[in-house]
Design a protein around this motif. Structure first.
Motif, PDB file in Angstrom:
ATOM      1  N   THR A 260       0.837  -1.197   0.000  1.00  0.00           N
ATOM      2  CA  THR A 260       0.000   0.000   0.000  1.00  0.00           C
ATOM      3  C   THR A 260       0.875   1.251   0.000  1.00  0.00           C
ATOM      4  OG1 THR A 260      -1.710  -1.174   1.231  1.00  0.00           O
ATOM      5  CG2 THR A 260      -1.820   1.237   1.216  1.00  0.00           C
ATOM      6  N   VAL A 261       0.546   2.184  -0.880  1.00  0.00           N
ATOM      7  CA  VAL A 261       1.278   3.447  -0.982  1.00  0.00           C
ATOM      8  C   VAL A 261       0.431   4.552  -0.358  1.00  0.00           C
ATOM      9  CG1 VAL A 261       2.343   5.129  -2.531  1.00  0.00           C
ATOM     10  CG2 VAL A 261       2.418   2.685  -3.085  1.00  0.00           C
ATOM     11  N   ALA A 262       1.023   5.316   0.547  1.00  0.00           N
ATOM     12  CA  ALA A 262       0.313   6.443   1.182  1.00  0.00           C
ATOM     13  C   ALA A 262       0.241   7.588   0.188  1.00  0.00           C
ATOM     14  CB  ALA A 262       1.040   6.874   2.454  1.00  0.00           C
ATOM     15  N   LEU A 263      -0.917   7.772  -0.429  1.00  0.00           N
ATOM     16  CA  LEU A 263      -1.073   8.776  -1.481  1.00  0.00           C
ATOM     17  C   LEU A 263      -1.275  10.184  -0.931  1.00  0.00           C
ATOM     18  CD1 LEU A 263      -3.428   6.823  -3.911  1.00  0.00           C
ATOM     19  CD2 LEU A 263      -0.950   7.103  -4.059  1.00  0.00           C
ATOM     20  N   ILE A 264      -1.822  10.291   0.264  1.00  0.00           N
ATOM     21  CA  ILE A 264      -2.166  11.600   0.835  1.00  0.00           C
ATOM     22  C   ILE A 264      -1.347  11.821   2.096  1.00  0.00           C
ATOM     23  CG2 ILE A 264      -4.035  13.024   1.758  1.00  0.00           C
ATOM     24  CD1 ILE A 264      -5.990  11.321   0.144  1.00  0.00           C
ATOM     25  N   PRO A 265      -0.741  12.991   2.238  1.00  0.00           N
ATOM     26  CA  PRO A 265       0.045  13.247   3.462  1.00  0.00           C
ATOM     27  C   PRO A 265      -0.856  13.267   4.688  1.00  0.00           C
ATOM     28  CG  PRO A 265      -0.214  15.265   2.199  1.00  0.00           C
ATOM     29  CD  PRO A 265      -0.736  14.152   1.331  1.00  0.00           C
ATOM     30  N   PRO A 266      -0.339  12.870   5.835  1.00  0.00           N
ATOM     31  CA  PRO A 266      -1.152  12.924   7.062  1.00  0.00           C
ATOM     32  C   PRO A 266      -1.503  14.364   7.406  1.00  0.00           C
ATOM     33  CG  PRO A 266       1.144  12.433   7.577  1.00  0.00           C
ATOM     34  CD  PRO A 266       1.022  12.363   6.089  1.00  0.00           C
ATOM     35  N   GLN A 267      -2.685  14.544   7.940  1.00  0.00           N
ATOM     36  CA  GLN A 267      -3.134  15.873   8.335  1.00  0.00           C
ATOM     37  C   GLN A 267      -2.912  16.056   9.835  1.00  0.00           C
ATOM     38  OE1 GLN A 267      -4.172  18.166   6.068  1.00  0.00           O
ATOM     39  NE2 GLN A 267      -3.615  16.565   4.594  1.00  0.00           N
ATOM     40  N   PRO A 268      -2.035  16.986  10.239  1.00  0.00           N
ATOM     41  CA  PRO A 268      -1.754  17.144  11.668  1.00  0.00           C
ATOM     42  C   PRO A 268      -2.916  17.792  12.411  1.00  0.00           C
ATOM     43  CG  PRO A 268      -0.643  18.856  10.417  1.00  0.00           C
ATOM     44  CD  PRO A 268      -1.275  17.932   9.403  1.00  0.00           C
ATOM     45  N   ALA A 269      -3.092  17.375  13.632  1.00  0.00           N
ATOM     46  CA  ALA A 269      -4.089  18.021  14.485  1.00  0.00           C
ATOM     47  C   ALA A 269      -3.595  19.418  14.847  1.00  0.00           C
ATOM     48  CB  ALA A 269      -4.322  17.196  15.743  1.00  0.00           C
ATOM     49  N   THR A 270      -4.477  20.399  14.776  1.00  0.00           N
ATOM     50  CA  THR A 270      -4.091  21.796  15.020  1.00  0.00           C
ATOM     51  C   THR A 270      -4.979  22.421  16.083  1.00  0.00           C
ATOM     52  OG1 THR A 270      -5.522  22.590  13.221  1.00  0.00           O
ATOM     53  CG2 THR A 270      -3.234  22.081  12.673  1.00  0.00           C
ATOM     54  N   ARG A 271      -4.550  23.572  16.547  1.00  0.00           N
ATOM     55  CA  ARG A 271      -5.303  24.318  17.565  1.00  0.00           C
ATOM     56  C   ARG A 271      -5.140  25.801  17.270  1.00  0.00           C
ATOM     57  NH1 ARG A 271      -3.684  23.250  23.656  1.00  0.00           N
ATOM     58  NH2 ARG A 271      -4.340  21.163  22.984  1.00  0.00           N
ATOM     59  N   ASN A 272      -6.234  26.534  17.336  1.00  0.00           N
ATOM     60  CA  ASN A 272      -6.193  27.971  17.083  1.00  0.00           C
ATOM     61  C   ASN A 272      -5.825  28.699  18.376  1.00  0.00           C
ATOM     62  OD1 ASN A 272      -6.428  30.550  16.155  1.00  0.00           O
ATOM     63  ND2 ASN A 272      -8.638  30.473  15.795  1.00  0.00           N
ATOM     64  N   ARG A 273      -4.610  29.241  18.418  1.00  0.00           N
ATOM     65  CA  ARG A 273      -4.147  29.967  19.603  1.00  0.00           C
ATOM     66  C   ARG A 273      -4.534  31.440  19.574  1.00  0.00           C
ATOM     67  NH1 ARG A 273      -2.156  26.351  23.494  1.00  0.00           N
ATOM     68  NH2 ARG A 273      -0.742  24.841  22.531  1.00  0.00           N
ATOM     69  N   GLY A 274      -4.853  31.930  18.397  1.00  0.00           N
ATOM     70  CA  GLY A 274      -5.129  33.364  18.263  1.00  0.00           C
ATOM     71  C   GLY A 274      -3.873  34.103  17.820  1.00  0.00           C
ATOM     72  N   LEU A 423       5.123  24.942   9.221  1.00  0.00           N
ATOM     73  CA  LEU A 423       4.255  25.753  10.091  1.00  0.00           C
ATOM     74  C   LEU A 423       3.645  26.924   9.334  1.00  0.00           C
ATOM     75  CD1 LEU A 423       6.174  26.010  13.497  1.00  0.00           C
ATOM     76  CD2 LEU A 423       4.124  24.687  12.997  1.00  0.00           C
ATOM     77  N   ALA A 424       4.411  27.487   8.388  1.00  0.00           N
ATOM     78  CA  ALA A 424       3.923  28.660   7.650  1.00  0.00           C
ATOM     79  C   ALA A 424       2.719  28.334   6.790  1.00  0.00           C
ATOM     80  CB  ALA A 424       5.054  29.227   6.782  1.00  0.00           C
ATOM     81  N   GLU A 425       2.504  27.049   6.478  1.00  0.00           N
ATOM     82  CA  GLU A 425       1.335  26.682   5.677  1.00  0.00           C
ATOM     83  C   GLU A 425       0.041  26.765   6.479  1.00  0.00           C
ATOM     84  OE1 GLU A 425       2.116  22.823   4.174  1.00  0.00           O
ATOM     85  OE2 GLU A 425       3.881  23.435   3.009  1.00  0.00           O
ATOM     86  N   LEU A 426       0.155  26.761   7.790  1.00  0.00           N
ATOM     87  CA  LEU A 426      -1.042  26.872   8.632  1.00  0.00           C
ATOM     88  C   LEU A 426      -1.473  28.331   8.711  1.00  0.00           C
ATOM     89  CD1 LEU A 426       0.043  24.508  11.555  1.00  0.00           C
ATOM     90  CD2 LEU A 426      -1.402  23.947   9.585  1.00  0.00           C
ATOM     91  N   PRO A 427      -2.748  28.596   8.946  1.00  0.00           N
ATOM     92  CA  PRO A 427      -3.202  29.989   9.090  1.00  0.00           C
ATOM     93  C   PRO A 427      -2.514  30.670  10.271  1.00  0.00           C
ATOM     94  CG  PRO A 427      -5.070  28.480   8.792  1.00  0.00           C
ATOM     95  CD  PRO A 427      -3.864  27.624   9.009  1.00  0.00           C
ATOM     96  N   PRO A 428      -2.376  31.995  10.236  1.00  0.00           N
ATOM     97  CA  PRO A 428      -1.752  32.711  11.360  1.00  0.00           C
ATOM     98  C   PRO A 428      -2.463  32.399  12.678  1.00  0.00           C
ATOM     99  CG  PRO A 428      -1.999  34.174   9.481  1.00  0.00           C
ATOM    100  CD  PRO A 428      -2.717  32.910   9.123  1.00  0.00           C
TER     101      PRO A 428
END
Length: 785
Positions: A260-274, A423-428
């Motif tokens: 099995t080939v992992a076609l999609i990168p894992p999506q990290p769990a995130t938290r909005n700190r403000g 990290l820069a790919e995540l929203p501010p």
């Protein structure tokens, strides 16, 4: 005939070649003379390794599948690649992976050998049945247009640079070598169906990978291994080692030959700190970094640590510094590495070398906080070292210290930027839940990067960036984004998140002052002279003592100056205890005046001077009275005043005009070791890449005519006719010549004028105009059609 890599490169347009140089900048150093040189470099093992470091999981799986099909030996039909990756990998991600591999000249399109079709290359999985062609057609129908598109040009296959064998695992896909005895065999399914259970267990274990196993029972013809060897379902490597043939492994794996080939990168769990909270926290960390840097420079200026014989900083000296800057050893080691990287500290020359602040530190210390921070942050970003290794142990069990060669890693800046870019790919204001979550994403995007320290690199980078204020609360702060995208705007970005400097303090009755925020530069300087920092943070606490007040008076401040400063800059009434402290110290301060005779001591109070001369300290400094109010000493003035203070007196130094002279220790300094060049890169820019492509094209054209060049040593008429013809047709010529020193050379020119025994032409590579005497031309040929 298979298409060589150099011919495929020659068929590409200039944009594709320029993109290749961007993706693999090492190919451009030194500039290749033609596309033949480029193709040779593109196949070099070290360069291929570097190029594959940029590939994601899908691209590496495609590359591994091509090597399973032996695409490094002969071109492989594209349909065969899809068959190896079936059934979970659609054509679209394979197309994207192949585009990435082609763009890096790791894979190229090549003509298939005569007779090769979609079933060429690796042997088809025997479990497909005897009618492999019918199964292939059914598979294409199930996949629809994506599979059909692979047969658009059945005469073209995929070739791979041979050096990629060293990039993938030793056994690509966990499969062994092909067995010549099983090639094209249709009896394999029947053989496998008749295998007993004990033999099947051996085959299944090796089919899962790796395909190599050790068994001493192989010499026994009645053992499971012996029977499998006898039927050709295992191959013998040596007396104790056997190998599962590739055809058997593919048959046992069924419809998933490569898993099995992992076609999609894992999506990290995130938290909005403000975003506001993150930026405010980052601003506080940046100010704390500057405070610690100032204390470290001042401390080393007064008490420079020695350089170890093996280089670097000793463990004890690191602990002393950590206590001085109120940080743990990890932060202290990071700060030391950054200061050295910014050339604010350096080792002295000669025997007894020490670590000292450089003169550049004095210039840096007077700048604004945003500019001082940018130098430290950019130095860390480009630091070719791994401070996270400090405190760990090498293979010999020795602890790795700061500023040693053991923590040097030239690829550290690349990996550091890669973590921050994730990290820069995540929203501010958005943070990852843990460094491990980010490490999983980066591992999918570039599995070969980072080596055994890959996960640790992510955690170290986040921790170090947090200390600097580039990251806060596991989210990239606005100054950090600016540092990555446009370093020139980082100072402005930090200034925007720093709190406005305050112009007042809060004086307390316990002889302390609280600064409710970062102070204005002038107030911070005066308060730092008048009081000692007791605790730092969001609100800095200063403490007034007799020693600190005397330090201000020694620096030339009068009691009236101190009272005026406190009254003007305090938001609370000045405590009576602080007023008494200043007056008491000022009353005793300066009653004794010292000068250089080597040094002298004077006082308007002859009784006080007599008291000093009667004290035992007078003998130690060899004081002698010149007049009722004047005494002299052969010791330096600074030492004289220090000895008197130790004896309980409160003298002050004076200059020739009678004013107070500041003799406080400025700290030792050494010269900077190098000019810091931040953001330096060896990658050619867009214009340089275009010029390199033009140069290689010209070199290719030159190479094609050298073999056909006409010898013109004794045929000036032929040379002249060729040049005139080239000028009329506006074509370039290749000329071989001998210069005035007898050195042979060559050049491709577009003739502009021919006459007077000289040809004047424009060089096709650099556009420069050259003049070549006709009698020095040894050979000549037209270039192009």
């Amino acid at each position: 005939m298979p298409t060589p890599l150099v011919d495929w490169l020659r068929a590409q347009d200039d944009v594709t070649l320029a993109e290749l140089l961007r993706l693999r900048p090492d190919l451009a150093v030194p500039p290749p003379g033609d596309l033949g040189v480029l193709a040779t470099r593109a196949a070099v093992r070290a360069s291929v390794h570097r190029a594959c470091d940029e590939l994601d999981t899908v691209a590496l799986a495609v590359l591994e599948a091509l090597l399973v099909a032996d695409a490094d030996v002969r071109p492989v039909p594209r349909a065969e690649l899809l068959r190896l990756l079936r059934p979970g990998v659609p054509a679209a991600p394979v197309d994207r992976a192949l585009a990435a591999l082609r763009a890096r000249a790791i894979v190229w399109d090549s003509d298939l050998p005569p007779g090769a079709g979609v079933d060429g290359g690796v042997d088809a999985a025997p479990d497909a049945g005897a009618d492999g062609a019918a199964d292939g057609a059914a598979t294409r129908r199930r996949r629809g247009s994506a599979a059909t598109s692979t047969d658009r040009d059945p005469g073209v296959g995929l070739a791979v640079v041979p050096a990629t064998r060293d990039v993938v695992p030793r056994y690509p896909g966990g499969l062994g070598r092909s067995s010549p005895g099983l090639a094209g065999s249709t009896a394999l399914p029947e053989l496998l169906a008749a295998v007993p259970a004990d033999e099947r267990r051996v085959l299944d274990a090796l089919a899962a990978g790796p395909p190599i196993g050790r068994s001493r029972a192989g010499g026994d013809p009645d053992s499971p291994v012996g029977r499998l060897l006898a039927r050709g379902l295992l191959l013998r490597v040596d007396a104790d080692t056997v190998e599962l043939p590739r055809q058997v492994g593919l048959a046992l794996r069924g419809d998933r030959p490569l898993g099995t080939v992992a076609l999609i990168p894992p999506q990290p769990a995130t938290r909005n700190r403000g975003e506001g909270v993150v930026d405010a926290t980052a601003g506080g960390a940046a100010m704390e970094l500057l405070r610690r840097a100032d204390r470290a420079i001042a401390f080393w200026g007064e008490s420079p640590p020695p350089v170890l014989r093996s280089g670097g900083l000793g463990v004890r000296d690191l602990r002393r510094l950590a206590r001085e800057i109120d940080a743990d050893e990890r932060v202290a080691g990071l700060l030391v590495e950054i200061l050295a990287g910014a050339d604010l500290v350096a080792e002295t020359d000669g025997a007894g070398a020490e670590w000292l602040p450089t003169t550049a530190a004095d210039v840096w210390s007077v700048g604004g906080p945003e500019h001082r921070w940018v130098l430290l942050a950019r130095s860390w970003l480009d630091l070719p070292r791994l401070p996270g290794l400090i405190g760990s142990r090498d293979e010999a069990g020795r602890a790795l210290g700061p500023l040693t060669d053991a923590v040097r890693r030239p690829l550290a800046p690349r990996d550091r930027r890669r973590v921050l870019a994730g990290l820069a790919e995540l929203p501010p204001g958005t943070a990852v839940e843990s460094p491990g979550a980010l490490a999983d994403v980066l591992a999918w995007r570039a599995p070969r990067r980072g080596g055994r320290l890959r996960d640790e690199l992510v955690a170290w980078t986040l921790a170090e960036a947090t200390v600097l204020g580039v990251v806060a609360l596991d989210a990239l702060a606005t100054p950090g984004r600016a540092l990555l995208a446009d370093p020139g705007s980082a100072a402005v970005a930090l200034r925007a998140v720093l709190p406005e400097p305050v112009d007042h303090v809060l004086l307390q009755a316990d002889l302390t002052a609280v600064a409710p925020g970062p102070l204005e530069a002038s107030l911070a300087r005066e308060l730092g002279l008048l009081a000692d920092v007791e605790s730092a943070g969001g609100a800095t606490v200063y403490r007034f003592t007799e020693t600190s007040v005397r330090r201000a008076l020694d620096a030339g401040r009068s009691a009236a100056d101190v009272h005026e400063l406190l009254a003007a800059r305090s938001a609370t009434p000045v405590p009576q205890a602080l007023t008494y402290l200043v007056d008491d110290v000022a009353r005793r301060h300066g009653r004794l005046r010292g000068g250089a005779a080597t040094s002298f001591l004077r006082s308007d109070d002859d009784v006080l001077l007599s008291e000093v001369l009667a004290h035992p300290v007078a003998q130690g400094v060899e004081l002698r009275r010149l007049a009722p109010t004047v005494a002299v000493s052969p010791v330096p003035l600074a030492e004289l005043l220090d000895r008197l203070r130790e004896a309980g007196f409160s003298p002050a130094a004076e200059d020739p005009g009678g004013g107070v002279l500041d003799l406080s220790e400025r700290g030792r300094r050494t010269a900077p070791r190098r000019r810091v060049r931040l953001g330096r890169t060896d990658r050619p820019d867009a214009d340089q890449r275009v010029a390199l492509v033009a140069r290689m094209r010209a070199g290719d054209a030159t190479a094609g005519v050298r073999r056909e060049a006409t010898t013109a040593r004794n045929s000036t008429g032929t040379t002249l006719a060729t040049l005139r013809r080239a000028a009329e047709l506006r074509r370039s010529v290749w000329i071989g010549f001998v210069d005035g020193h007898g050195v042979a050379g060559e050049r491709v020119l577009e003739p502009l004028s021919v006459g007077g025994g000289v040809v004047e032409g424009r060089d096709s590579r650099d556009g420069a105009v050259h003049r070549v005497p006709l009698h020095r031309i040894t050979s000549i040929a037209l270039v192009g059609s």
